[in-house]
Design a protein around this motif. Structure first.
Motif, PDB file in Angstrom:
ATOM      1  N   LEU A 110       0.826  -1.141   0.000  1.00 22.84           N
ATOM      2  CA  LEU A 110      -0.140  -0.053   0.023  1.00 22.84           C
ATOM      3  C   LEU A 110       0.816   1.234   0.025  1.00 22.84           C
ATOM      4  O   LEU A 110       0.702   2.086  -0.528  1.00 22.84           O
ATOM      5  CB  LEU A 110      -1.079   0.030   1.278  1.00 22.84           C
ATOM      6  CG  LEU A 110      -2.182   0.372   1.234  1.00 22.84           C
ATOM      7  CD1 LEU A 110      -3.205  -0.214  -0.132  1.00 22.84           C
ATOM      8  CD2 LEU A 110      -3.017   0.113   2.451  1.00 22.84           C
ATOM      9  N   ASP A 135      -8.413 -11.930   2.608  1.00 24.85           N
ATOM     10  CA  ASP A 135      -8.329 -10.459   2.546  1.00 24.85           C
ATOM     11  C   ASP A 135      -8.583  -9.768   1.279  1.00 24.85           C
ATOM     12  O   ASP A 135      -7.897  -9.752   0.136  1.00 24.85           O
ATOM     13  CB  ASP A 135      -6.944  -9.978   2.883  1.00 24.85           C
ATOM     14  CG  ASP A 135      -6.777  -8.469   3.308  1.00 24.85           C
ATOM     15  OD1 ASP A 135      -7.567  -7.702   2.838  1.00 24.85           O
ATOM     16  OD2 ASP A 135      -5.495  -8.227   3.686  1.00 24.85           O
ATOM     17  N   ALA A 136     -10.028  -9.436   1.218  1.00 21.33           N
ATOM     18  CA  ALA A 136     -10.756  -9.011  -0.066  1.00 21.33           C
ATOM     19  C   ALA A 136      -9.911  -7.591  -0.516  1.00 21.33           C
ATOM     20  O   ALA A 136      -9.613  -7.545  -1.755  1.00 21.33           O
ATOM     21  CB  ALA A 136     -11.918  -8.615   0.142  1.00 21.33           C
ATOM     22  N   GLU A 137      -9.391  -6.754   0.509  1.00 23.55           N
ATOM     23  CA  GLU A 137      -8.732  -5.676   0.146  1.00 23.55           C
ATOM     24  C   GLU A 137      -7.433  -5.769  -0.703  1.00 23.55           C
ATOM     25  O   GLU A 137      -6.952  -5.002  -1.447  1.00 23.55           O
ATOM     26  CB  GLU A 137      -8.674  -4.670   1.309  1.00 23.55           C
ATOM     27  CG  GLU A 137      -8.505  -3.304   0.924  1.00 23.55           C
ATOM     28  CD  GLU A 137      -9.394  -2.491  -0.144  1.00 23.55           C
ATOM     29  OE1 GLU A 137      -8.860  -1.631  -0.989  1.00 23.55           O
ATOM     30  OE2 GLU A 137     -10.660  -2.986  -0.044  1.00 23.55           O
ATOM     31  N   TYR A 139      -6.603  -8.609  -2.191  1.00 21.77           N
ATOM     32  CA  TYR A 139      -6.842  -8.749  -3.591  1.00 21.77           C
ATOM     33  C   TYR A 139      -7.207  -7.514  -4.659  1.00 21.77           C
ATOM     34  O   TYR A 139      -6.803  -7.507  -5.808  1.00 21.77           O
ATOM     35  CB  TYR A 139      -8.071  -9.863  -3.821  1.00 21.77           C
ATOM     36  CG  TYR A 139      -7.578 -11.166  -3.260  1.00 21.77           C
ATOM     37  CD1 TYR A 139      -6.749 -12.057  -4.116  1.00 21.77           C
ATOM     38  CD2 TYR A 139      -8.176 -11.852  -2.238  1.00 21.77           C
ATOM     39  CE1 TYR A 139      -6.609 -13.322  -3.729  1.00 21.77           C
ATOM     40  CE2 TYR A 139      -7.896 -13.176  -1.684  1.00 21.77           C
ATOM     41  CZ  TYR A 139      -7.109 -13.932  -2.503  1.00 21.77           C
ATOM     42  OH  TYR A 139      -6.756 -15.177  -2.073  1.00 21.77           O
ATOM     43  N   PHE A 140      -8.048  -6.871  -3.937  1.00 29.31           N
ATOM     44  CA  PHE A 140      -8.287  -5.403  -4.835  1.00 29.31           C
ATOM     45  C   PHE A 140      -7.167  -4.720  -5.077  1.00 29.31           C
ATOM     46  O   PHE A 140      -7.082  -4.293  -6.434  1.00 29.31           O
ATOM     47  CB  PHE A 140      -9.382  -4.794  -4.045  1.00 29.31           C
ATOM     48  CG  PHE A 140      -9.724  -3.457  -4.678  1.00 29.31           C
ATOM     49  CD1 PHE A 140     -10.524  -3.531  -5.778  1.00 29.31           C
ATOM     50  CD2 PHE A 140      -9.208  -2.153  -4.107  1.00 29.31           C
ATOM     51  CE1 PHE A 140     -10.804  -2.403  -6.600  1.00 29.31           C
ATOM     52  CE2 PHE A 140      -9.682  -1.152  -4.812  1.00 29.31           C
ATOM     53  CZ  PHE A 140     -10.539  -1.120  -6.086  1.00 29.31           C
ATOM     54  N   GLN A 141      -6.281  -4.317  -4.104  1.00 30.02           N
ATOM     55  CA  GLN A 141      -5.191  -3.592  -4.406  1.00 30.02           C
ATOM     56  C   GLN A 141      -4.069  -4.305  -5.387  1.00 30.02           C
ATOM     57  O   GLN A 141      -3.684  -3.634  -6.306  1.00 30.02           O
ATOM     58  CB  GLN A 141      -4.355  -3.147  -3.285  1.00 30.02           C
ATOM     59  CG  GLN A 141      -5.275  -2.382  -2.272  1.00 30.02           C
ATOM     60  CD  GLN A 141      -5.525  -1.019  -2.666  1.00 30.02           C
ATOM     61  OE1 GLN A 141      -5.070  -0.498  -3.648  1.00 30.02           O
ATOM     62  NE2 GLN A 141      -6.711  -0.329  -2.110  1.00 30.02           N
ATOM     63  N   CYS A 162     -11.525 -10.881  -4.988  1.00 26.79           N
ATOM     64  CA  CYS A 162     -12.096  -9.941  -4.059  1.00 26.79           C
ATOM     65  C   CYS A 162     -13.836  -9.845  -3.914  1.00 26.79           C
ATOM     66  O   CYS A 162     -14.227  -9.721  -2.881  1.00 26.79           O
ATOM     67  CB  CYS A 162     -11.729  -8.453  -4.709  1.00 26.79           C
ATOM     68  SG  CYS A 162     -12.480  -7.051  -3.839  1.00 26.79           S
ATOM     69  N   ASP A 166     -15.884 -10.244  -0.889  1.00 26.41           N
ATOM     70  CA  ASP A 166     -16.752  -9.014  -0.363  1.00 26.41           C
ATOM     71  C   ASP A 166     -17.550  -8.796  -1.529  1.00 26.41           C
ATOM     72  O   ASP A 166     -17.387  -8.085  -2.441  1.00 26.41           O
ATOM     73  CB  ASP A 166     -15.889  -7.911  -0.019  1.00 26.41           C
ATOM     74  CG  ASP A 166     -16.612  -6.660   0.146  1.00 26.41           C
ATOM     75  OD1 ASP A 166     -17.883  -6.577   0.375  1.00 26.41           O
ATOM     76  OD2 ASP A 166     -15.964  -5.492   0.322  1.00 26.41           O
ATOM     77  N   HIS A 169     -18.301  -5.147  -2.796  1.00 32.15           N
ATOM     78  CA  HIS A 169     -17.379  -4.206  -3.127  1.00 32.15           C
ATOM     79  C   HIS A 169     -17.473  -3.621  -4.691  1.00 32.15           C
ATOM     80  O   HIS A 169     -17.320  -4.204  -5.640  1.00 32.15           O
ATOM     81  CB  HIS A 169     -15.920  -5.080  -3.169  1.00 32.15           C
ATOM     82  CG  HIS A 169     -14.591  -4.216  -2.882  1.00 32.15           C
ATOM     83  ND1 HIS A 169     -14.494  -3.366  -3.905  1.00 32.15           N
ATOM     84  CD2 HIS A 169     -13.895  -4.378  -1.911  1.00 32.15           C
ATOM     85  CE1 HIS A 169     -12.975  -2.528  -3.271  1.00 32.15           C
ATOM     86  NE2 HIS A 169     -12.709  -3.303  -2.346  1.00 32.15           N
ATOM     87  N   ASP A 171     -16.059  -0.816  -5.991  1.00 28.85           N
ATOM     88  CA  ASP A 171     -14.932  -0.639  -6.809  1.00 28.85           C
ATOM     89  C   ASP A 171     -14.441  -1.677  -7.520  1.00 28.85           C
ATOM     90  O   ASP A 171     -13.819  -1.588  -8.753  1.00 28.85           O
ATOM     91  CB  ASP A 171     -13.969   0.017  -5.755  1.00 28.85           C
ATOM     92  CG  ASP A 171     -14.219   1.530  -5.213  1.00 28.85           C
ATOM     93  OD1 ASP A 171     -15.500   2.097  -5.892  1.00 28.85           O
ATOM     94  OD2 ASP A 171     -13.841   1.972  -4.311  1.00 28.85           O
ATOM     95  N   ALA A 172     -14.534  -2.996  -6.861  1.00 27.31           N
ATOM     96  CA  ALA A 172     -14.067  -4.189  -7.554  1.00 27.31           C
ATOM     97  C   ALA A 172     -14.531  -4.334  -8.822  1.00 27.31           C
ATOM     98  O   ALA A 172     -14.212  -4.730  -9.988  1.00 27.31           O
ATOM     99  CB  ALA A 172     -14.047  -5.303  -6.680  1.00 27.31           C
TER     100      ALA A 172
END
Length: 215
Positions: A110, A135-137, A139-141, A162, A166, A169, A171-172
């Motif tokens: 990050l 950890d969905a976030e 995967y997203f990042q 992601c 979630d 999500h 944004d995904a």
């Protein structure tokens, strides 16, 4: 129960004053134990007193230069205060000192994204999801970084992971829409933009993507 564990229990219950009292007692009793300084710093950080938290993390590092958790906690303070180079150094040091957990790799990834070094973030985010596949976030990042590097198929895989974890999500789903648009699969892109808008009706980017497809 020994003081540090008791204090951690208080923290988990949101009893910050009790936790602080216990950790301070432990520091007075065992002033050479870096763990108590880290724990007390974590209480201060949770209460928003970042500057004082940092002094306790630094004290822990003075007592034990291999106190990996102190570098990680200091990295979080620097990251929250947008001191990104300092955060990067702290997270790297935490990993080098043996704190090889998903959170540390994720935070380093990050930080690199925030430093506009998203390609460099990819291996750290990959390691984060290897260590914690829930950890969905992360995967997203990772998906965002892969998409920016034009690894579109790999990015789609990460965004799909992601949304499996979630389903809300937005944004995904939006980024899946962009990725399918990039592949010229307008039907799938529209489906993804619609899913993003179903979750978040005011998602401006998804609305804009949908308008472009409709025109």
């Amino acid at each position: 129960m020994e003081n540090n564990q008791l204090g951690i229990n208080y923290m988990q219950e949101g009893k910050w004053e009790e936790a602080a009292k216990v950790f301070m007692e432990e520091i007075e009793k065992n002033p050479q134990n870096p763990v108590s300084y880290i724990n007390f710093g974590n209480v201060l950080s949770a209460l928003g007193d970042q500057e004082r938290a940092l002094t306790f993390y630094k004290k822990a590092i003075e007592l034990d230069e291999n106190a990996a958790a102190a570098y990680y906690s200091a990295g979080n303070v620097y990251f929250e205060n947008e001191k990104l180079e300092e955060a990067k150094t702290m997270f790297e040091t935490a990993i080098n000192k043996g704190l090889e957990n998903s959170d540390t790799f994720f935070m380093l990834g990050l930080t690199l994204i925030s430093l506009e070094k998203s390609t460099m973030a990819i291996p750290y985010l990959q390691r984060a999801v290897e260590l914690n596949d829930q950890d969905a976030e992360a995967y997203f990042q990772l998906g965002l970084c892969l998409a920016q590097a034009e690894y579109i198929e790999e990015a789609i895989n990460q965004f799909n992971q992601c949304v499996q974890l979630d389903p809300d999500h937005a944004d995904a789903y939006y980024n899946l829409g962009v990725a399918y648009g990039f592949k010229e699969d307008s039907k799938k892109a529209m489906e993804m933009f619609n899913k993003a808008l179903a979750i978040q009706p005011d998602h401006m980017l998804a609305g804009y993507g949908k308008k472009i497809l409709e025109s």
